[in-house]
Design a protein around this motif. Sequence first.
Motif, PDB file in Angstrom:
ATOM      1  N   LEU A  79      39.605   5.595   0.085  1.00 10.62           N
ATOM      2  CA  LEU A  79      40.487   4.434   0.064  1.00 10.62           C
ATOM      3  C   LEU A  79      41.799   4.817   0.716  1.00 10.62           C
ATOM      4  CD1 LEU A  79      39.785   3.299  -3.604  1.00 10.62           C
ATOM      5  CD2 LEU A  79      38.778   2.383  -1.503  1.00 10.62           C
ATOM      6  N   ARG A  80      42.223   4.050   1.715  1.00  8.16           N
ATOM      7  CA  ARG A  80      43.389   4.455   2.499  1.00  8.16           C
ATOM      8  C   ARG A  80      44.066   3.238   3.122  1.00  8.16           C
ATOM      9  NH1 ARG A  80      40.521   7.108   7.919  1.00  8.16           N
ATOM     10  NH2 ARG A  80      40.068   5.140   8.958  1.00  8.16           N
ATOM     11  N   GLY A  81      45.154   3.499   3.837  1.00  7.58           N
ATOM     12  CA  GLY A  81      45.766   2.485   4.673  1.00  7.58           C
ATOM     13  C   GLY A  81      45.041   2.396   5.998  1.00  7.58           C
ATOM     14  N   ASP A  82      45.475   1.473   6.847  1.00  8.36           N
ATOM     15  CA  ASP A  82      44.803   1.334   8.134  1.00  8.36           C
ATOM     16  C   ASP A  82      45.125   2.549   9.009  1.00  8.36           C
ATOM     17  OD1 ASP A  82      47.088  -1.315   9.234  1.00  8.36           O
ATOM     18  OD2 ASP A  82      47.353   0.368   7.893  1.00  8.36           O
ATOM     19  N   GLY A  83      44.103   3.061   9.677  1.00  2.00           N
ATOM     20  CA  GLY A  83      44.290   4.244  10.516  1.00  2.00           C
ATOM     21  C   GLY A  83      44.341   5.514   9.689  1.00  2.00           C
ATOM     22  N   GLY A  84      44.886   6.551  10.286  1.00  2.00           N
ATOM     23  CA  GLY A  84      44.976   7.833   9.592  1.00  2.00           C
ATOM     24  C   GLY A  84      43.991   8.845  10.139  1.00  2.00           C
ATOM     25  N   ALA A 144      29.775   3.068  -9.585  1.00  2.00           N
ATOM     26  CA  ALA A 144      29.043   4.201 -10.148  1.00  2.00           C
ATOM     27  C   ALA A 144      28.139   4.880  -9.125  1.00  2.00           C
ATOM     28  CB  ALA A 144      28.217   3.743 -11.349  1.00  2.00           C
ATOM     29  N   ASP A 145      27.908   4.235  -7.983  1.00  2.00           N
ATOM     30  CA  ASP A 145      27.086   4.857  -6.938  1.00  2.00           C
ATOM     31  C   ASP A 145      27.792   6.042  -6.287  1.00  2.00           C
ATOM     32  OD1 ASP A 145      25.282   2.863  -7.449  1.00  2.00           O
ATOM     33  OD2 ASP A 145      25.687   1.720  -5.620  1.00  2.00           O
ATOM     34  N   TYR A 146      29.122   6.098  -6.415  1.00  2.00           N
ATOM     35  CA  TYR A 146      29.897   7.122  -5.721  1.00  2.00           C
ATOM     36  C   TYR A 146      30.160   8.318  -6.637  1.00  2.00           C
ATOM     37  CZ  TYR A 146      30.747   3.301  -2.490  1.00  2.00           C
ATOM     38  OH  TYR A 146      30.575   2.262  -1.611  1.00  2.00           O
ATOM     39  N   ALA A 147      29.931   9.505  -6.114  1.00  2.00           N
ATOM     40  CA  ALA A 147      30.242  10.722  -6.871  1.00  2.00           C
ATOM     41  C   ALA A 147      31.745  10.955  -6.925  1.00  2.00           C
ATOM     42  CB  ALA A 147      29.548  11.926  -6.243  1.00  2.00           C
ATOM     43  N   ILE A 148      32.444  10.600  -5.821  1.00  2.00           N
ATOM     44  CA  ILE A 148      33.887  10.827  -5.711  1.00  2.00           C
ATOM     45  C   ILE A 148      34.524   9.602  -5.074  1.00  2.00           C
ATOM     46  CG2 ILE A 148      35.702  12.227  -4.622  1.00  2.00           C
ATOM     47  CD1 ILE A 148      33.733  14.571  -4.585  1.00  2.00           C
ATOM     48  N   VAL A 149      35.664   9.188  -5.612  1.00  2.00           N
ATOM     49  CA  VAL A 149      36.511   8.183  -4.973  1.00  2.00           C
ATOM     50  C   VAL A 149      37.832   8.868  -4.650  1.00  2.00           C
ATOM     51  CG1 VAL A 149      37.733   6.007  -5.218  1.00  2.00           C
ATOM     52  CG2 VAL A 149      35.418   6.242  -6.134  1.00  2.00           C
ATOM     53  N   PHE A 150      38.129   8.963  -3.365  1.00  2.00           N
ATOM     54  CA  PHE A 150      39.334   9.660  -2.914  1.00  2.00           C
ATOM     55  C   PHE A 150      40.372   8.647  -2.448  1.00  2.00           C
ATOM     56  CE2 PHE A 150      41.736  11.260   0.784  1.00  2.00           C
ATOM     57  CZ  PHE A 150      42.462  12.259   0.164  1.00  2.00           C
ATOM     58  N   CYS A 151      41.571   8.729  -3.007  1.00  2.00           N
ATOM     59  CA  CYS A 151      42.688   7.898  -2.565  1.00  2.00           C
ATOM     60  C   CYS A 151      43.669   8.767  -1.791  1.00  2.00           C
ATOM     61  CB  CYS A 151      43.390   7.255  -3.758  1.00  2.00           C
ATOM     62  SG  CYS A 151      42.475   5.878  -4.469  1.00  2.00           S
ATOM     63  N   VAL A 152      44.035   8.330  -0.596  1.00  2.00           N
ATOM     64  CA  VAL A 152      44.856   9.173   0.269  1.00  2.00           C
ATOM     65  C   VAL A 152      46.306   9.231  -0.175  1.00  2.00           C
ATOM     66  CG1 VAL A 152      43.371   8.670   2.241  1.00  2.00           C
ATOM     67  CG2 VAL A 152      45.459   7.333   1.903  1.00  2.00           C
ATOM     68  N   VAL A 194      45.937   4.140  -4.521  1.00  2.00           N
ATOM     69  CA  VAL A 194      45.594   3.952  -5.936  1.00  2.00           C
ATOM     70  C   VAL A 194      46.100   2.613  -6.433  1.00  2.00           C
ATOM     71  CG1 VAL A 194      45.859   4.872  -8.270  1.00  2.00           C
ATOM     72  CG2 VAL A 194      45.649   6.454  -6.341  1.00  2.00           C
ATOM     73  N   GLU A 195      47.364   2.338  -6.176  1.00  2.00           N
ATOM     74  CA  GLU A 195      48.004   1.152  -6.747  1.00  2.00           C
ATOM     75  C   GLU A 195      47.467  -0.150  -6.161  1.00  2.00           C
ATOM     76  OE1 GLU A 195      51.969   2.358  -5.972  1.00  2.00           O
ATOM     77  OE2 GLU A 195      51.936   3.853  -7.579  1.00  2.00           O
ATOM     78  N   HIS A 196      46.994  -0.103  -4.909  1.00  2.00           N
ATOM     79  CA  HIS A 196      46.466  -1.323  -4.309  1.00  2.00           C
ATOM     80  C   HIS A 196      44.972  -1.513  -4.586  1.00  2.00           C
ATOM     81  CE1 HIS A 196      50.274  -1.397  -2.100  1.00  2.00           C
ATOM     82  NE2 HIS A 196      50.002  -2.650  -1.848  1.00  2.00           N
ATOM     83  N   THR A 233      31.874   9.184 -11.947  1.00  2.00           N
ATOM     84  CA  THR A 233      32.600   9.075 -10.676  1.00  2.00           C
ATOM     85  C   THR A 233      33.945   9.774 -10.807  1.00  2.00           C
ATOM     86  OG1 THR A 233      31.536   6.960 -10.179  1.00  2.00           O
ATOM     87  CG2 THR A 233      33.548   7.483  -8.974  1.00  2.00           C
ATOM     88  N   ARG A 234      34.173  10.809  -9.986  1.00  2.00           N
ATOM     89  CA  ARG A 234      35.402  11.593 -10.088  1.00  2.00           C
ATOM     90  C   ARG A 234      36.489  11.030  -9.174  1.00  2.00           C
ATOM     91  NH1 ARG A 234      35.254  16.993 -11.502  1.00  2.00           N
ATOM     92  NH2 ARG A 234      37.531  16.822 -11.318  1.00  2.00           N
ATOM     93  N   PRO A 235      37.698  10.811  -9.685  1.00  2.00           N
ATOM     94  CA  PRO A 235      38.825  10.466  -8.822  1.00  2.00           C
ATOM     95  C   PRO A 235      39.331  11.691  -8.094  1.00  2.00           C
ATOM     96  CG  PRO A 235      39.560  10.633 -11.097  1.00  2.00           C
ATOM     97  CD  PRO A 235      38.074  10.863 -11.107  1.00  2.00           C
ATOM     98  N   ALA A 236      39.864  11.488  -6.896  1.00  2.00           N
ATOM     99  CA  ALA A 236      40.390  12.607  -6.109  1.00  2.00           C
ATOM    100  C   ALA A 236      41.615  12.140  -5.342  1.00  2.00           C
ATOM    101  CB  ALA A 236      39.328  13.139  -5.146  1.00  2.00           C
ATOM    102  N   GLY A 237      42.461  13.087  -4.999  1.00  2.00           N
ATOM    103  CA  GLY A 237      43.666  12.771  -4.237  1.00  2.00           C
ATOM    104  C   GLY A 237      44.355  14.022  -3.764  1.00  2.00           C
ATOM    105  N   VAL A 238      45.423  13.838  -3.009  1.00  2.00           N
ATOM    106  CA  VAL A 238      46.225  14.947  -2.506  1.00  2.00           C
ATOM    107  C   VAL A 238      47.676  14.682  -2.897  1.00  2.00           C
ATOM    108  CG1 VAL A 238      47.099  16.119  -0.470  1.00  2.00           C
ATOM    109  CG2 VAL A 238      44.689  15.488  -0.589  1.00  2.00           C
ATOM    110  N   GLY A 239      48.268  15.597  -3.629  1.00  2.00           N
ATOM    111  CA  GLY A 239      49.677  15.451  -3.980  1.00  2.00           C
ATOM    112  C   GLY A 239      49.886  14.999  -5.408  1.00  2.00           C
ATOM    113  N   THR A 240      50.989  15.446  -5.989  1.00  2.00           N
ATOM    114  CA  THR A 240      51.287  15.119  -7.383  1.00  2.00           C
ATOM    115  C   THR A 240      51.535  13.628  -7.564  1.00  2.00           C
ATOM    116  OG1 THR A 240      53.615  15.653  -6.974  1.00  2.00           O
ATOM    117  CG2 THR A 240      52.224  17.403  -7.862  1.00  2.00           C
ATOM    118  N   GLY A 241      52.101  12.961  -6.551  1.00  2.00           N
ATOM    119  CA  GLY A 241      52.342  11.528  -6.660  1.00  2.00           C
ATOM    120  C   GLY A 241      51.056  10.746  -6.827  1.00  2.00           C
ATOM    121  N   THR A 242      50.015  11.152  -6.096  1.00  2.00           N
ATOM    122  CA  THR A 242      48.730  10.461  -6.202  1.00  2.00           C
ATOM    123  C   THR A 242      48.074  10.744  -7.550  1.00  2.00           C
ATOM    124  OG1 THR A 242      48.468  10.658  -3.808  1.00  2.00           O
ATOM    125  CG2 THR A 242      46.511  10.080  -5.078  1.00  2.00           C
ATOM    126  N   GLU A 243      48.193  11.983  -8.033  1.00  2.00           N
ATOM    127  CA  GLU A 243      47.658  12.299  -9.360  1.00  2.00           C
ATOM    128  C   GLU A 243      48.343  11.458 -10.432  1.00  2.00           C
ATOM    129  OE1 GLU A 243      46.420  16.406 -10.443  1.00  2.00           O
ATOM    130  OE2 GLU A 243      47.627  16.969  -8.690  1.00  2.00           O
TER     131      GLU A 243
END
Length: 255
Positions: free
Chosen positions: A137-142, A55-63, A68-70, A85-95
């Motif tokens: 939230l992401r994979g290693d690197g990027g 709840a401390d985060y305004a936004i949680v972004f998954c790349v 999301v799944e992990h 806390t708002r979820p965020a992402g890029v792409g229909t697959g992430t939504e």
Amino acid sequence: MPLTGRTIVVTRPRAQADSLAQAIAAAGGIPLIYPLLEIEAADLAPLRAVAPRLADYAIVFCVSPNAVEHALPTLLAAGPWPAGTRPAGVGTGTEKAWARFGLSHVIAPKERFDSEALLELPEFQAEAVAGKKVLILRGDGGRELLRETLEARGATVEVLTCYHRRPPAEGPAPLLSAWAAGRLDGITVSSSEALRYLWDMLDATGREYLRASPVFVPHARIAEAAQVLGLTRVILTPPADQGLLTGLCAYNWPK
């Protein structure tokens, strides 16, 4: 049907490959699923530590859907998703991945599916994020563009690795075999990193096969990476799986 008899390689991670493969088959094609990135779970301890203070985060972004799944099973094990806390992402697959966990109203661009488009949204402007906490939230690197831009706009950004990407364990043998037999007509590639993995694992013969094959990519950044490698048959399609399918069906395949 536009892809009748054409063997098309689908290089998305295995968990995300079925949708495009099924669409290729429905258009008459023969999908060859060959994930260029194998996905492995990361250490869950950092996610467990974050979960009680989500709840401390305004936004949680998954790349990506993988993020999301992990991450979500561990985060939600600590309690329900915080209303503020708002979820965020890029792409229909992430939504769609967020939706599978019961979370809608995802902050996401609707046309261009990249960090640049995300950063143009009102929810990511300085007046909206200054003084707020954002979790990525992401994979290693990027790419670091999102983190760096949000920090410059006054946000406090925390980045957690929730999965690892690895090159395919089996090596390029399935592709080389299909190329040598004349049974590989085109390749779809959905990330610059995956393209680099492919290039690095191929020998000189494999790279010649790749140069001779049409490579379909859904983003200009991937097309630029392909051209840097010397690939000349690069077809830039509209975004996402539907865009790749559109490009495949519109391509002027040899008779």
